[in-house]
Motif scaffolding. Structure first.
Motif, short mmCIF file in Angstrom:
data_model
loop_
_atom_site.label_atom_id
_atom_site.label_comp_id
_atom_site.label_asym_id
_atom_site.label_seq_id
_atom_site.Cartn_x
_atom_site.Cartn_y
_atom_site.Cartn_z
N ARG A 158 -5.63 -0.18 0.40
CA ARG A 158 -6.66 0.15 1.55
C ARG A 158 -7.46 1.06 1.27
O ARG A 158 -7.18 2.23 0.75
CB ARG A 158 -5.90 0.09 2.85
N GLY A 159 -8.92 0.80 1.43
CA GLY A 159 -9.79 1.87 1.43
C GLY A 159 -10.21 2.15 2.89
O GLY A 159 -9.79 1.88 3.72
N ARG A 160 -11.36 3.15 2.80
CA ARG A 160 -11.81 3.52 4.13
C ARG A 160 -12.47 2.44 4.82
O ARG A 160 -12.94 1.41 4.14
CB ARG A 160 -12.85 4.85 3.95
N ASN A 181 -14.92 11.44 0.71
CA ASN A 181 -13.79 11.28 0.17
C ASN A 181 -14.01 10.61 -1.42
O ASN A 181 -13.01 10.26 -1.73
CB ASN A 181 -12.91 10.23 0.85
N GLN A 231 -0.82 -1.92 -6.38
CA GLN A 231 -0.91 -2.11 -4.92
C GLN A 231 -1.35 -3.67 -4.82
O GLN A 231 -2.40 -4.12 -5.05
CB GLN A 231 -1.80 -1.47 -4.23
N TRP A 254 -9.02 -1.60 -1.51
CA TRP A 254 -9.08 -0.73 -2.62
C TRP A 254 -8.04 -1.52 -3.71
O TRP A 254 -6.96 -1.88 -3.65
CB TRP A 254 -8.06 0.64 -2.26
N LYS A 270 -18.20 5.75 -9.03
CA LYS A 270 -16.93 6.36 -8.24
C LYS A 270 -15.81 6.24 -9.35
O LYS A 270 -15.37 5.03 -9.67
CB LYS A 270 -16.86 5.49 -7.05
N SER A 274 0.85 -1.16 -0.03
CA SER A 274 -0.19 0.00 0.29
C SER A 274 0.85 1.14 0.02
O SER A 274 1.61 1.43 0.84
CB SER A 274 -0.87 -0.05 1.41
N THR A 275 0.42 2.37 -0.83
CA THR A 275 1.55 3.44 -0.70
C THR A 275 1.34 4.08 0.29
O THR A 275 2.06 5.01 0.73
CB THR A 275 1.17 4.16 -2.15
N ALA A 307 -4.46 8.69 -2.56
CA ALA A 307 -5.59 8.88 -3.30
C ALA A 307 -5.39 7.87 -4.51
O ALA A 307 -4.36 7.33 -4.96
CB ALA A 307 -5.69 10.24 -4.14
#
Ligand code: BTN
Length: 241
Positions: A39-41, A98, A35, A46, A106, A11-12, A128
């Motif tokens: 990772r998302g919220r 976000n 990636q 993600w 999206k 993950s960045t 992002a």
């Protein structure tokens, strides 16, 4: 500072976090082609297959109070929306807190992570993800909001390097403006890009739901929701249902 490019990374955001803990200065950027653990919220995944998107994180060391940190989420949102606009000519909509949407789908999301040292913000990692090419169909089924990509929507090929440049230029512009002049102009811009103000919404915050009309976004980036009994809720983060 500088730009750290990695062909593949977990993950960045995590990579940028490690760099920040080892003293990387503000403005350090981590960008990857792929990636493997994007990772998302809210603990979501993600999906980040090679070449499908822009996956980028920035290290910030702003002099702000912890309760002002949501403003960085809106800043990331605005920079992503403006970069999308510049690359495609399509003006997307910002969905609090976000997401960036085109026709309800999206196209980008951001994950802003705040690190405290005592009561003080030591650094923020602002990540992002922007969808450039369509995700493989098998990955789309489990997503909450249908995704779309810039190339499908714009009907032309999009350079991820140019998109990165556009994003970082917009990011730096807004970040320096906020540093020098405060949050007001950024909030005005975010409100121009969102369609949420005035809407009747249900928002879920950590399992609790709030219903009401969005009256505004506060000067520190919170969503102000007025319920029918007149109570005002100030929401730091959450999911619009
Ligand atoms: C969301 O909409 O839930 C937020 C998605 C954020 C994804 C980006 S991709 C670059 C950065 N690294 C991560 O692991 N996540 C963010």
């Amino acid at each position: 500072c500088g730009v750290h490019y990695l062909p593949s990374v977990g993950s960045t955001n995590l990579e940028a976090m490690q760099l920040a803990f080892s003293g990387a200065p503000e403005g350090t950027v981590v960008v990857a082609d792929e990636q493997t653990g994007g990772r998302g919220r809210q603990g979501r995944i993600w999906h980040s297959p090679a070449g499908c998107g822009l996956y980028v994180s920035v290290v910030l060391r702003p002099d702000i109070a912890p309760n002002e940190a949501p403003i960085i989420t809106l800043l990331t949102n605005v920079a992503a929306a403006e970069a999308v606009h510049e690359m495609t000519g399509i003006l997307p909509v910002c969905k609090w807190p976000n997401d960036v949407l085109i026709d309800g789908c999206k196209v980008a999301g951001n994950l802003t992570e705040i690190f405290l040292s005592g009561d003080v913000v030591s650094h923020i990692i602002s990540g992002a993800g922007i969808n450039v090419r369509p995700l493989p169909k098998r990955l789309v089924a489990d997503l909450r909001t249908a995704p779309c990509s810039l190339e499908e929507t714009a009907g032309k090929s999009i350079s991820r390097v140019e998109l990165l440049q556009a994003y970082l230029v917009r990011y730096e512009y807004w970040y320096l403006l906020v540093k020098e002049q405060g949050f007001a102009l950024l909030l005005t811009r975010w409100k121009e890009l969102t369609d949420v103000v005035g809407k009747e919404l249900t928002v879920e915050v950590r399992g609790e739901t709030f219903q009401g009309t969005v009256t505004d976004v506060s000067t520190d980036g919170m969503l102000l929701l007025q319920s029918s009994d007149g109570v005002e809720h100030r929401l730091f983060s959450g999911d619009i249902l």
